[in-house]
Scaffold this motif. Structure first.
Motif, PDB file in Angstrom:
ATOM      1  N   PHE A 232       0.831  -1.199   0.000  1.00 47.81           N
ATOM      2  CA  PHE A 232       0.000   0.000   0.000  1.00 47.81           C
ATOM      3  C   PHE A 232       0.870   1.255   0.000  1.00 47.81           C
ATOM      4  O   PHE A 232       0.557   2.250  -0.661  1.00 47.81           O
ATOM      5  CB  PHE A 232      -0.921  -0.045   1.232  1.00 47.81           C
ATOM      6  CG  PHE A 232      -1.147   1.265   1.913  1.00 47.81           C
ATOM      7  CD1 PHE A 232      -1.948   2.239   1.353  1.00 47.81           C
ATOM      8  CD2 PHE A 232      -0.548   1.522   3.143  1.00 47.81           C
ATOM      9  CE1 PHE A 232      -2.159   3.450   1.989  1.00 47.81           C
ATOM     10  CE2 PHE A 232      -0.758   2.720   3.778  1.00 47.81           C
ATOM     11  CZ  PHE A 232      -1.559   3.684   3.206  1.00 47.81           C
TER      12      PHE A 232
ATOM     13  N   PRO B 265      -4.533   0.504   3.395  1.00 46.21           N
ATOM     14  CA  PRO B 265      -4.190  -0.823   2.877  1.00 46.21           C
ATOM     15  C   PRO B 265      -5.424  -1.555   2.373  1.00 46.21           C
ATOM     16  O   PRO B 265      -6.548  -1.304   2.825  1.00 46.21           O
ATOM     17  CB  PRO B 265      -3.590  -1.534   4.108  1.00 46.21           C
ATOM     18  CG  PRO B 265      -3.158  -0.439   5.028  1.00 46.21           C
ATOM     19  CD  PRO B 265      -4.123   0.680   4.800  1.00 46.21           C
ATOM     20  N   THR B 266      -5.225  -2.473   1.430  1.00 50.40           N
ATOM     21  CA  THR B 266      -6.326  -3.204   0.821  1.00 50.40           C
ATOM     22  C   THR B 266      -7.085  -4.015   1.860  1.00 50.40           C
ATOM     23  O   THR B 266      -6.500  -4.728   2.671  1.00 50.40           O
ATOM     24  CB  THR B 266      -5.795  -4.154  -0.264  1.00 50.40           C
ATOM     25  OG1 THR B 266      -5.077  -3.382  -1.223  1.00 50.40           O
ATOM     26  CG2 THR B 266      -6.932  -4.881  -0.952  1.00 50.40           C
TER      27      THR B 266
ATOM     28  N   LEU C 221      -3.605  -2.638  -6.505  1.00 44.99           N
ATOM     29  CA  LEU C 221      -3.660  -1.223  -6.152  1.00 44.99           C
ATOM     30  C   LEU C 221      -3.151  -0.358  -7.294  1.00 44.99           C
ATOM     31  O   LEU C 221      -3.705   0.714  -7.571  1.00 44.99           O
ATOM     32  CB  LEU C 221      -2.851  -0.964  -4.880  1.00 44.99           C
ATOM     33  CG  LEU C 221      -2.809   0.486  -4.400  1.00 44.99           C
ATOM     34  CD1 LEU C 221      -4.219   1.050  -4.229  1.00 44.99           C
ATOM     35  CD2 LEU C 221      -2.037   0.596  -3.086  1.00 44.99           C
TER      36      LEU C 221
END
Length: 390
Positions: free
Chosen positions: A225, A343-344, A239
């Motif tokens: 990220f 963050p994912t 991302l």
């Protein structure tokens, strides 16, 4: 009409629905159907040979969700308050059930779903709704200890910690973070003493950070990220493709249906990352419109909640705060993830992302919020149901 009700703008109509809320929700749901149809075409064609496979399923989910929402709208709120303890037990049972091999479906190392045949139920969605009802009931019953003692604040947090540990066992860190965030919001609005509240909030934040860094895959997500381009061909791919989609949208977007990233470049393009496709096709103007619509939903939800609280229907008020906060918080986190600000996480965008569990739960939440609005209107005209008079 009571003075408190008048101060919060109770409509003169004895019956009806909140126009701003219903209008924003209708636009979001329609936009969601359009975006699912647009974003999922390539993926649906690849998997099923039918380009609109996911769109048709989402349409069915919306019809079922509308029926569920209407059903909950017809149930007096006192029924939910009286059933709160059983709903807590239901939530715990559901979260245990999904962890049982052979019952819970495991996908990508996570066991979060129960296969019901027609669709997979994500246990965390229904469980979190039940838990928020329980917390609203606790605040209503124990507001004086909550506002004056350490124990009054500790008890609901301990109660929520048990299902949170079960969520982490799936694992579902995103759902846990949303649940804890909404519960802390409700307890704050319930009047928890500030120094106790801040202490618990700091402890919870530290705990979530420790959990996030304890698992190697979560650490890897955080590193990716921070710099997705460092490993763009592997861990940073999703991302990076999302950021490309958002960047391509510029001011007004490339036009509905003209996204390039949905052509199997961006994974989860119709679920967790549908916002990126929307940003690509509608641009900054579309993003601003989307933020405005979600802002209206949360604003009207809080207005309805405050109106109920001022008029003495505290359970309705705190439940409405929690449900509105959930929609707003999850929407912000999903959009932040899509834009590389967090963050994912495996969190859907309410009312837009494809997914039966998410859409059915949101419809149920909206049904409850509108029921509170109905009871506000009825009370303003001195009308009470048989349930309220008991």
């Amino acid at each position: 009409m009571s003075g408190a009700a008048a101060n919060w703008g109770v409509p003169q109509a004895r019956y009806g629905l909140d126009g701003w809320l219903c209008g924003a929700v209708a636009v979001l749901l329609l936009w969601g159907l359009i975006m699912v149809a647009s974003a999922s075409v390539a993926q649906a064609e690849k998997l099923t040979g039918e380009p609109f496979y996911f769109f048709y399923r989402q349409l069915i989910f919306l019809a079922v969700g509308g029926a569920i929402g209407f059903g909950l709208y017809c149930v007096p709120m006192q029924q939910w308050q009286r059933s709160s303890t059983w709903l807590y037990v239901f939530a715990i049972g559901l979260l245990i059930l999904v962890l049982i091999p052979g019952v819970g479906v495991k996908v990508n190392a996570a066991r979060r779903w129960i296969d019901l045949g027609l669709f997979r139920l994500q246990a965390s969605e229904a469980a979190r709704l039940a838990l928020i009802i329980y917390v609203a009931s606790y605040i209503t019953r124990r507001q004086q200890p909550l506002q004056t003692s350490f124990k009054g604040l500790a008890m609901p947090l301990i109660a929520v910690m048990i299902p949170s540990l079960l969520l982490l066992a799936e694992p579902d860190f995103g759902a846990t973070a949303i649940l804890m965030g909404v519960v802390f919001l409700m307890l704050f609005l319930g009047g928890a003493r500030v120094h106790y509240y801040l202490a618990f909030l700091g402890f919870a934040a530290a705990g979530l950070v420790m959990i996030a860094i304890a698992a190697p895959y979560r650490v890897k997500r955080m590193l990716n990220f921070m710099d997705p381009w460092a490993d763009v061909e592997n861990a940073g791919w999703q991302l990076a493709q999302s950021l490309i989609a958002v960047g391509r949208g510029e001011w007004t977007g490339v036009g509905l249906g003209n996204s390039v990233q949905k052509l199997l470049y961006l994974p989860e393009m119709h679920t967790d990352f549908i916002f990126a496709i929307m940003a690509e096709e509608f641009g900054l103007l579309g993003v601003a419109t989307l933020l405005t619509l979600f802002g209206i939903v949360v604003w009207r939800g809080f207005v309805i909640a405050r109106r109920a609280e001022v008029d003495g229907r505290r359970f309705q008020g705190f439940l409405c705060y929690g449900l509105s906060g959930w929609i707003g918080l999850q929407s912000l986190i999903n959009m932040a993830v899509n834009m590389g600000l967090l963050p994912t996480k495996g969190l859907t965008l309410p009312m837009l992302s494809y997914g039966g569990s998410s859409l059915l739960t949101v419809c149920a939440m909206l049904g409850l919020i509108l029921r509170v609005d109905y009871e506000n209107r009825a009370a303003a005209f001195g009308v009470t149901s048989a349930e309220d008079r008991r």
